[in-house]
Motif scaffolding. Structure first.
Motif, PDB file in Angstrom:
ATOM      1  N   ARG A 216      -9.154  -3.259  17.882  1.00 49.93           N
ATOM      2  CA  ARG A 216      -9.922  -1.997  17.899  1.00 49.93           C
ATOM      3  C   ARG A 216     -11.138  -2.106  18.820  1.00 49.93           C
ATOM      4  N   ARG A 217     -11.718  -3.306  18.837  1.00 51.28           N
ATOM      5  CA  ARG A 217     -12.869  -3.523  19.717  1.00 51.28           C
ATOM      6  C   ARG A 217     -12.444  -3.340  21.177  1.00 51.28           C
TER       7      ARG A 217
ATOM      8  N   THR B  37     -12.085   0.312  22.168  1.00 49.91           N
ATOM      9  CA  THR B  37     -13.302   1.103  22.314  1.00 49.91           C
ATOM     10  C   THR B  37     -14.149   0.648  23.490  1.00 49.91           C
TER      11      THR B  37
END
Lengths: 146, 197
Positions: B192-193, B196
């Motif tokens: 997820r990092r 983003t």
């Protein structure tokens, strides 16, 4: 609680005869239709002479083999074991990911709480009967000492 | 080379005392198109990877020891993962038999035995080889003995595929439920990092 009770019942009555002891014989419940599953137990030579396990037969199966799983460099391989030498006082564990009895071509599906009759064959001609309990597969929580 | 680099990375990034349950790949690996099926007519294709985490395991049904052990442990590991991640991030599990000759007739029942939502499939030799190769996995069907019985060697690790359909990690035995869940949760955070960034 159920597991605890089962463990007690195993402890209470290990199969013993002629300098041999078998503890905790079990067959994990297997998926329907599979042509092979496994039996596990701990075999101890309580006598004072070396023993050689040379085969296993199982009621209700076309074949039973002593097998060894080895995982090397991420590759799992099974191989047959022809002779398993057990020294006096030695215990040999048939367990997940190692030695196991491979039961092939069952004539009927396994049922929880049932038994599988195994006969261990030794080089001196002795046939040692073992009754393995059919039970649900124990989860991973049990098996990771190392 | 890829494997060695990935392993070195994992060893550096985890405390030495922790048992290594998985290896995160340095770079995500794109997977080729593939299609597997089972005797119920259900299929498993690249499209099934979209939008969810997937664990793919190769094995065979005449595997008395390693395959049931792995699936049993994965069941426990996925349950543990469910306590750490959002419900829609709990991985799906697909078991692919590399032994269609013996297994195709009843393959669908196998994985379900371990968890009702686990699925199992097989396919043509070509499709099997495609996905085995793409996931850096391995199998080999050994020569039959005099009775016609044959053994199958196969990878003991399983592949973790992200919701964008790329291979991200390998899980390795013993698939300890808690540590495997921890590894999967960390992998998802990292994923997820990246998204983003």
């Amino acid at each position: 609680m159920i597991r605890f009770a089962l463990a007690l019942s195993f402890l209470a009555a290990p199969a013993m005869a002629g300098g041999l002891k078998v503890e905790s014989p079990m067959v994990p419940l297997a998926p329907p239709g599979v042509m092979a599953h496994a039996a596990y137990f701990t075999l101890t030579n309580t006598g004072d002479t070396p023993r050689q396990l040379i085969g296993v037969s199982a009621d209700g199966y076309m074949m039973a083999h002593i097998h060894m799983t080895e995982v090397k460099d991420d590759i799992a391989t099974m191989s047959s074991v022809d002779v398993l030498e057990i020294a006096p006082g030695q215990s040999v564990a048939f367990e997940r990911g190692g030695l196991h009895v491979m039961l092939m071509r069952p004539s009927a599906a396994l049922e929880d709480g049932g038994t599988v009759a195994l006969t261990l064959q030794f080089a001196n001609g002795e046939a040692f009967p073992v009754e393995a309990k059919v039970m649900p597969m124990m989860g991973a929580k049990h098996s990771h000492g190392s | 080379m890829k494997q060695i680099a990935a392993l070195a990375f994992a060893l550096l990034s985890t405390p030495v005392t922790a048992q290594v349950q998985g290896v995160m790949l340095d770079e995500p690996v794109e997977l080729p198109a593939f299609a597997f099926t089972n005797e119920l007519g259900e299929d498993f294709t690249q499209a099934d990877l979209d939008g969810n985490w997937t664990i793919v395991m190769f094995g065979f049904l005449s595997c008395p020891d390693v395959c049931p052990f792995t699936l049993g442990n994965l069941e426990a590991a996925v349950a543990e993962t469910g306590m750490r991640v959002r419900p829609d991030s709990v991985p799906k599990v697909a078991f692919i038999s590399v032994d269609p000759d013996r297994d195709a007739g009843y393959i669908s029942e196998y994985a379900k035995f371990f968890h009702p939502e686990f699925e199992s499939f097989t396919g043509t030799r070509e499709q099997i080889n495609t996905l085995v190769e793409a996931t850096d996995s391995f199998y080999r069907i050994l020569d039959p003995d005099h009775t016609g019985y044959y053994e199958v060697q196969h990878s003991s690790s399983v592949s973790v595929i992200a919701p964008d359909g790329t291979l991200r990690a390998k899980l390795q035995p013993p698939f300890d439920p808690g540590m495997t869940a921890e590894f999967l949760a960390r992998l998802q955070i990292q994923y997820r990092r990246e998204l983003t960034q």
